[in-house]
Design a protein around this motif. Sequence first.
Motif: not given
Length: 393
Positions: A26-37, A47-57
Motif C-alpha cells: 500500500d505504501h509503495l503504491a501511494d509513492r508511485g513505485d513499481e513493484v514485482l512480487i 490474486p495476480k495483482e495487489v496494490a498495483g504490484a504484479r505477482i509472479v508465482r
Amino acid sequence: MRVAIIAESFLPNMNGVTHSLLRVLDHLADRGDEVLIIAPGTRRDGPKEVAGARIVRVPSIALPKYRRVRVAPGGVSRIKRLLENFNPDVVHLASPFVLGWRGVLAAQSLDLPTVAIYQTEVPAYAARYGMHGIEAMLWSHVRNIHQHASLTLAPSSYTLDQLSELGVAEVDLWARGVDSSRFDPSHRSEAWRRSVAPNGEKIIGYVGRLAAEKQVEDLAVLDDVPGSKLVIVGDGPWRAKLERVLPNAHFAGFLGGDALSQAVASFDLMVAPGELETFCQTIQEAMASEVPVIAPARGGPLDLVDSSHTGWLYTPKDLAAMRGHVMDLLGDEVKRRAFGLASRQQVLSRSWKSVCSQLIGHYSRAIENPHPQVLGRGFTVATPTTSEDSSTL
C-alpha cells in the motif's frame, strides 16, 4: 523506485509475513513505485495483482503437515531471469529461507542490493514439528542468507541480538506498524460478547494460527478459570487437537476485517503463549484496542509488553505464572482498565505510514552500500549463541 519483493509466503496464505507485506505494498503504491512480487504458488493461486504490484508465482510444494504453507525449492536461474527482466533498484527478501536463498544468490549475481527481513525463527520451529537434531544446520542457513544480503532488518531487539550473535554484521531494527483506527476500543461489542460468553463471563482471548509453534495448548491451564471464557480466534492444522485439549473454549475460526476488530476489542485480556514470536503483531492490535496482554518474556513481546504497566510477561514455560497473571487482571477491573489505557497510548505513534517510511530509508541505505558480507555460496555452521565457535565447511 523499482522494488522486487521475493516473498517466502504470500496470498492466499494469510500470516504475519503476508500481513506486513500488504501494508508495505500500500505504501509503495501511494509513492508511485513499481513493484514485482515473486512468491511460491501454483498457476491457479490468486490474486495476480495487489496494490498495483504484479505477482509472479514460482513452482512450489506443500508442506506435508501444513499443506497451506508452500515452499519453492529449485535453482537460481529462474529467479535471476525474473529479476533481470524487471531490473529493480532494490530486492526485498521477505522472511527468506528457501525461495529467499535462491533470491539472494540471484540478486548477488546481478549486483543488485538486497534488504532481507528476518521474520520467522524457522530453526526453532523444526523441533516443534518433530525435526530434532537439525537446528544448528538451519541456523547456519539463516546466517548464510543474511550474510549474503546487503542489509538485514530485524523486528525486535531480541532478534537483532540473535542475528548479531550469529555473526550477521549489517543488521538494523525495523518494527511493525499498527492500524489504530481499525483496532480501536470503540469496536467493542456487547452483543458479540454475549454470543461467545452467554453467561456474562470475562473473555480471555487468543488470536493467531492454530499450529505447533504457537503453543496454544498452553492455554489449557486457563480453560477452567472461574468466571471466564477462553475464546480462540484463528484456524490451522492443530484446530481439531486443540478443540480436544480445550473443551470449554469457544473456537471462533478465522476472522478478518471488521469481524476481527470487533472480536479483539471485545476481549477483557489477551494471552499470546508462543515463545518463538520474532515480533507478534496480534499483541500490538490488542494493545491498540485497549486490551492488556500476557505473554512469555522472550522474543518480540519483550519490546511490546511493558510488564506491570500494559500487561504481564512471564518466564517461558512457567504456565502457573501465566495463570496467576490472568487471575490478577480478571480479578481487578481497575488495574485491567489502567493497563488497557496505557497499552493504547503506547502504540498510537506506531503507524504503518511511519514504519514504511523507515523501510524506504533502509532501501536507500542498501542501494548506497549494496555489497554483502559474503560473496558466492559460502556455507558456515553456527548457533545463535556460540557463533565464535563456528567452523567453515
